[in-house]
Design a protein around this motif. Structure first.
Motif, PDB file in Angstrom:
ATOM      1  N   TYR A 185      55.838  59.244  78.201  1.00  0.00           N
ATOM      2  CA  TYR A 185      54.620  59.403  78.773  1.00  0.00           C
ATOM      3  C   TYR A 185      54.605  60.400  80.068  1.00  0.00           C
ATOM      4  N   GLN A 186      56.239  60.324  79.969  1.00  0.00           N
ATOM      5  CA  GLN A 186      56.220  62.185  81.560  1.00  0.00           C
ATOM      6  C   GLN A 186      55.340  62.999  80.275  1.00  0.00           C
ATOM      7  N   ALA A 213      49.959  57.640  69.783  1.00  0.00           N
ATOM      8  CA  ALA A 213      50.261  57.394  68.277  1.00  0.00           C
ATOM      9  C   ALA A 213      50.242  58.807  67.894  1.00  0.00           C
ATOM     10  N   THR A 214      49.364  59.498  67.963  1.00  0.00           N
ATOM     11  CA  THR A 214      49.875  61.337  67.527  1.00  0.00           C
ATOM     12  C   THR A 214      50.782  61.527  68.203  1.00  0.00           C
ATOM     13  N   LEU A 215      51.045  61.410  69.515  1.00  0.00           N
ATOM     14  CA  LEU A 215      52.288  61.564  70.137  1.00  0.00           C
ATOM     15  C   LEU A 215      53.511  61.360  69.148  1.00  0.00           C
ATOM     16  N   TYR A 216      53.871  60.675  68.889  1.00  0.00           N
ATOM     17  CA  TYR A 216      55.238  59.176  68.365  1.00  0.00           C
ATOM     18  C   TYR A 216      55.140  59.636  67.047  1.00  0.00           C
ATOM     19  N   THR A 217      54.398  60.061  66.272  1.00  0.00           N
ATOM     20  CA  THR A 217      54.086  60.618  64.389  1.00  0.00           C
ATOM     21  C   THR A 217      54.747  62.169  65.175  1.00  0.00           C
ATOM     22  N   ALA A 218      54.213  62.980  66.233  1.00  0.00           N
ATOM     23  CA  ALA A 218      54.788  63.948  66.142  1.00  0.00           C
ATOM     24  C   ALA A 218      56.673  64.624  66.583  1.00  0.00           C
ATOM     25  N   PHE A 219      56.303  63.364  67.198  1.00  0.00           N
ATOM     26  CA  PHE A 219      57.776  63.060  67.639  1.00  0.00           C
ATOM     27  C   PHE A 219      58.685  63.026  66.136  1.00  0.00           C
ATOM     28  N   SER A 236      66.538  62.569  69.978  1.00  0.00           N
ATOM     29  CA  SER A 236      66.024  61.610  70.597  1.00  0.00           C
ATOM     30  C   SER A 236      67.569  60.386  71.145  1.00  0.00           C
ATOM     31  N   TYR A 237      67.826  59.864  72.392  1.00  0.00           N
ATOM     32  CA  TYR A 237      68.408  59.582  72.718  1.00  0.00           C
ATOM     33  C   TYR A 237      67.847  58.351  73.333  1.00  0.00           C
ATOM     34  N   TRP A 238      68.955  57.451  73.837  1.00  0.00           N
ATOM     35  CA  TRP A 238      68.233  56.367  74.906  1.00  0.00           C
ATOM     36  C   TRP A 238      68.845  56.280  76.245  1.00  0.00           C
ATOM     37  N   GLY A 239      67.418  56.921  77.400  1.00  0.00           N
ATOM     38  CA  GLY A 239      68.020  56.964  78.523  1.00  0.00           C
ATOM     39  C   GLY A 239      68.623  55.319  78.976  1.00  0.00           C
ATOM     40  N   TYR A 266      64.336  59.379  74.784  1.00  0.00           N
ATOM     41  CA  TYR A 266      64.218  61.072  76.042  1.00  0.00           C
ATOM     42  C   TYR A 266      63.948  61.670  74.268  1.00  0.00           C
ATOM     43  N   TYR A 267      63.589  63.161  74.622  1.00  0.00           N
ATOM     44  CA  TYR A 267      63.579  63.453  73.779  1.00  0.00           C
ATOM     45  C   TYR A 267      64.145  65.106  74.754  1.00  0.00           C
ATOM     46  N   SER A 268      64.668  66.038  73.104  1.00  0.00           N
ATOM     47  CA  SER A 268      65.437  66.866  73.369  1.00  0.00           C
ATOM     48  C   SER A 268      65.175  67.949  72.558  1.00  0.00           C
ATOM     49  N   ILE A 269      64.872  69.561  72.634  1.00  0.00           N
ATOM     50  CA  ILE A 269      64.666  70.207  72.137  1.00  0.00           C
ATOM     51  C   ILE A 269      65.842  70.402  71.801  1.00  0.00           C
ATOM     52  N   THR A 270      66.025  71.107  70.146  1.00  0.00           N
ATOM     53  CA  THR A 270      67.005  72.223  69.433  1.00  0.00           C
ATOM     54  C   THR A 270      67.110  73.465  69.608  1.00  0.00           C
ATOM     55  N   PRO A 271      68.478  73.943  69.348  1.00  0.00           N
ATOM     56  CA  PRO A 271      68.620  75.650  68.894  1.00  0.00           C
ATOM     57  C   PRO A 271      67.335  75.804  67.642  1.00  0.00           C
ATOM     58  N   GLN A 272      66.873  74.938  66.690  1.00  0.00           N
ATOM     59  CA  GLN A 272      66.124  75.750  65.950  1.00  0.00           C
ATOM     60  C   GLN A 272      64.798  74.519  66.545  1.00  0.00           C
ATOM     61  N   GLY A 273      64.750  74.003  67.225  1.00  0.00           N
ATOM     62  CA  GLY A 273      63.574  73.712  67.807  1.00  0.00           C
ATOM     63  C   GLY A 273      62.873  75.468  68.332  1.00  0.00           C
ATOM     64  N   LYS A 274      63.474  75.345  69.340  1.00  0.00           N
ATOM     65  CA  LYS A 274      63.610  76.521  70.134  1.00  0.00           C
ATOM     66  C   LYS A 274      62.771  78.050  69.431  1.00  0.00           C
TER      67      LYS A 274
END
Length: 113
Positions: free
Chosen positions: A28-29, A47-53, A64-67, A77-85
């Protein structure tokens, strides 16, 4: 706005990774930030957002991890990895190259009128 949406649709991963470069976030954020940055002209469908996640997580570009649920609803929550960067930088280079080519084509640069 359908034309702009069609142009943007292929860049969902880039958009999400770019949002996560600023810090961990939840769906949502992220969508709210996109709405704000585009003056409410573009929004990812849920649907597009969560499919992409899922796709980005399966590729190792995010995790991802639970807050903490004590602050309200429990959020993933979602966090970018070094590979993601690294992937974000590659995707941004691809975007710049595509943008440059399209500009040349539609502005008749280096070509005949």
């Amino acid at each position: 706005m359908s034309i702009a949406s069609d142009l943007i649709r292929g860049h969902t991963d880039t958009i999400i990774l770019a949002q996560l470069i600023g810090g961990d976030s939840y769906g949502y954020q992220i969508n709210r930030a996109i709405l704000e940055k585009t003056g409410s002209m573009y929004e990812l469908k849920e649907a597009t957002l969560y499919t992409a996640f899922r796709r980005l997580e399966d590729s190792g570009f995010i995790f991802s991890y639970w807050g903490d649920e004590q602050t309200g609803a429990r959020r993933r929550y979602y966090s970018i990895t070094p590979q993601g960067k690294e992937e974000l930088e590659r995707l941004k280079e691809d975007w710049q190259q595509a943008k440059s080519l399209i500009d040349k084509i539609i502005n008749n640069e280096n070509g005949r009128e």
